[in-house]
Design a protein around this motif. Structure first.
Motif, short mmCIF file in Angstrom:
data_model
loop_
_atom_site.label_atom_id
_atom_site.label_comp_id
_atom_site.label_asym_id
_atom_site.label_seq_id
_atom_site.Cartn_x
_atom_site.Cartn_y
_atom_site.Cartn_z
N GLU A 5 43.50 61.79 57.34
CA GLU A 5 42.72 60.60 57.64
C GLU A 5 41.28 60.74 57.11
O GLU A 5 40.66 61.78 57.24
CB GLU A 5 42.70 60.36 59.15
CG GLU A 5 44.07 60.08 59.74
CD GLU A 5 44.02 59.84 61.24
OE1 GLU A 5 42.91 59.72 61.78
OE2 GLU A 5 45.09 59.77 61.86
N PHE A 6 40.80 59.64 56.53
CA PHE A 6 39.43 59.57 56.01
C PHE A 6 38.61 58.60 56.84
O PHE A 6 39.15 57.66 57.44
CB PHE A 6 39.43 59.07 54.55
CG PHE A 6 40.00 60.04 53.56
CD1 PHE A 6 39.17 60.85 52.80
CD2 PHE A 6 41.37 60.14 53.38
CE1 PHE A 6 39.69 61.73 51.87
CE2 PHE A 6 41.90 61.02 52.45
CZ PHE A 6 41.06 61.82 51.70
N ASN A 7 37.31 58.82 56.87
CA ASN A 7 36.39 57.89 57.51
C ASN A 7 35.20 57.69 56.57
O ASN A 7 34.33 58.54 56.48
CB ASN A 7 35.92 58.42 58.87
CG ASN A 7 34.99 57.46 59.56
OD1 ASN A 7 35.05 56.25 59.36
ND2 ASN A 7 34.09 57.99 60.38
N LYS A 8 35.20 56.59 55.84
CA LYS A 8 34.11 56.28 54.89
C LYS A 8 33.89 57.43 53.91
O LYS A 8 32.79 57.96 53.77
CB LYS A 8 32.83 55.95 55.64
CG LYS A 8 32.94 54.75 56.56
CD LYS A 8 31.67 54.53 57.34
CE LYS A 8 31.81 53.34 58.27
NZ LYS A 8 30.57 53.11 59.08
N ARG A 16 35.63 52.41 49.82
CA ARG A 16 35.56 53.80 50.26
C ARG A 16 36.91 54.26 50.81
O ARG A 16 37.65 53.45 51.36
CB ARG A 16 34.48 53.97 51.33
CG ARG A 16 33.07 53.68 50.83
CD ARG A 16 32.05 53.69 51.95
NE ARG A 16 32.31 52.65 52.95
CZ ARG A 16 31.45 52.30 53.90
NH1 ARG A 16 30.29 52.93 54.00
NH2 ARG A 16 31.76 51.34 54.75
N TYR A 66 36.41 63.47 55.15
CA TYR A 66 37.62 63.95 55.82
C TYR A 66 37.46 63.81 57.33
O TYR A 66 36.44 64.21 57.89
CB TYR A 66 37.88 65.43 55.49
CG TYR A 66 37.87 65.77 54.03
CD1 TYR A 66 38.42 64.92 53.08
CD2 TYR A 66 37.30 66.96 53.59
CE1 TYR A 66 38.42 65.24 51.74
CE2 TYR A 66 37.29 67.30 52.24
CZ TYR A 66 37.84 66.42 51.32
OH TYR A 66 37.83 66.75 50.00
N GLN A 67 38.48 63.28 57.98
CA GLN A 67 38.43 63.11 59.42
C GLN A 67 39.34 64.12 60.12
O GLN A 67 38.92 64.90 60.96
CB GLN A 67 38.85 61.68 59.78
CG GLN A 67 38.62 61.29 61.22
CD GLN A 67 37.16 60.98 61.54
OE1 GLN A 67 36.35 60.85 60.63
NE2 GLN A 67 36.83 60.90 62.80
N HIS A 108 39.27 55.30 53.32
CA HIS A 108 39.20 55.05 54.77
C HIS A 108 40.62 54.83 55.30
O HIS A 108 41.35 53.98 54.80
CB HIS A 108 38.34 53.82 55.04
CG HIS A 108 37.93 53.68 56.47
ND1 HIS A 108 36.88 54.39 57.02
CD2 HIS A 108 38.45 52.93 57.47
CE1 HIS A 108 36.75 54.08 58.30
NE2 HIS A 108 37.69 53.20 58.59
N GLY A 109 40.98 55.66 56.30
CA GLY A 109 42.35 55.60 56.82
C GLY A 109 43.17 56.74 56.24
O GLY A 109 42.62 57.77 55.82
N LYS A 110 44.47 56.56 56.18
CA LYS A 110 45.34 57.63 55.69
C LYS A 110 45.35 57.67 54.17
O LYS A 110 45.37 56.63 53.51
CB LYS A 110 46.76 57.43 56.22
CG LYS A 110 46.87 57.63 57.72
CD LYS A 110 48.31 57.52 58.19
CE LYS A 110 48.41 57.78 59.69
NZ LYS A 110 49.81 57.68 60.17
N ASP A 130 38.48 50.90 52.51
CA ASP A 130 37.87 49.82 53.28
C ASP A 130 37.35 48.73 52.33
O ASP A 130 37.57 48.79 51.11
CB ASP A 130 36.74 50.34 54.18
CG ASP A 130 35.59 50.96 53.39
OD1 ASP A 130 35.57 50.81 52.15
OD2 ASP A 130 34.72 51.59 54.02
#
Length: 201
Positions: free
Chosen positions: A60-63, A42, A66-67, A44-46, A38
């Motif tokens: 997938e990551f979120n900030k 950080r 691990y998402q 963020h995303g794939k 992002d």
């Protein structure tokens, strides 16, 4: 003469130490990330991250957290599914052991089995039912080389009413109780004691 000898010993030790430090720096595993970020840098995303301990995650990551995706352990095991805000398995996922045969398919809560799920053992045995805090809890079905048990479990053990159907065709209904000092009693509806022992799974 003696001072010269001491000086060369010190130089030799310092050189050995320096070479060792350089070798460790060159061979040390570092965390590597390949994927999107992002605006704040950080993860963020794939993407895919390879950790310094040999484990890896792809998904997938979120900030930086691990998402959803697959976490692979360096020993060969893996987990595929969603993760909590703390980065632990959370929700419905699949856990595969390092032997490649033992696997759990079902619900997780903060990194442990919790809810409904199915565990397949490498021996061919199988458990389908409820889990609580990582242990069999509530009603479930356990099948192995002897037969199939359908009934109640408490803290990973058969406890309460259940029915055992043996592969020979025999059907036995019984009640399992575990005393505080771990003495296990198995009785039939007519109160006939089938087993009195210290352990049963």
């Amino acid at each position: 003469m003696e001072e010269s000898w001491i000086r060369w010993v010190i130089i030799g030790l310092a050189g050995t130490f320096l070479i060792h430090r350089i070798y460790k720096m060159l061979t040390r595993r570092r965390t590597r990330y390949m994927g999107s970020k992002d605006g704040k840098g950080r993860r963020h995303g794939k993407g895919k991250i390879v950790l310094s301990n040999g484990d890896s995650f792809e998904g997938e990551f979120n900030k930086n957290v691990y998402q959803k995706g697959t976490y692979r352990y360096k020993n060969g095991g893996s987990y595929t599914g969603p993760f909590s805000a703390a980065g632990k398995p959370h929700g419905t996922g699949v856990e595969v052991y390092s032997d490649g045969l033992t696997r759990y398919e079902g619900m997780f809560e903060n990194g442990v089995r919790h809810g409904k799920g199915k565990l397949l053992y490498r021996t061919g045995a199988m458990y389908i039912g409820n889990w609580k805090n990582g242990q069999k809890e509530g009603r479930g079905r356990h099948k192995n080389a002897i037969g199939e048990y359908v009934g109640e479990f408490v803290k990973g053990k058969r406890h309460g009413k259940g029915t055992m159907k043996f592969n020979s065709g025999d059907l036995t209904k019984y009640h399992v109780t575990i005393s505080p000092n771990h003495i296990i009693t198995i009785t039939q509806p007519n109160h006939h004691v089938l087993l009195l022992s210290h352990s049963i799974t």
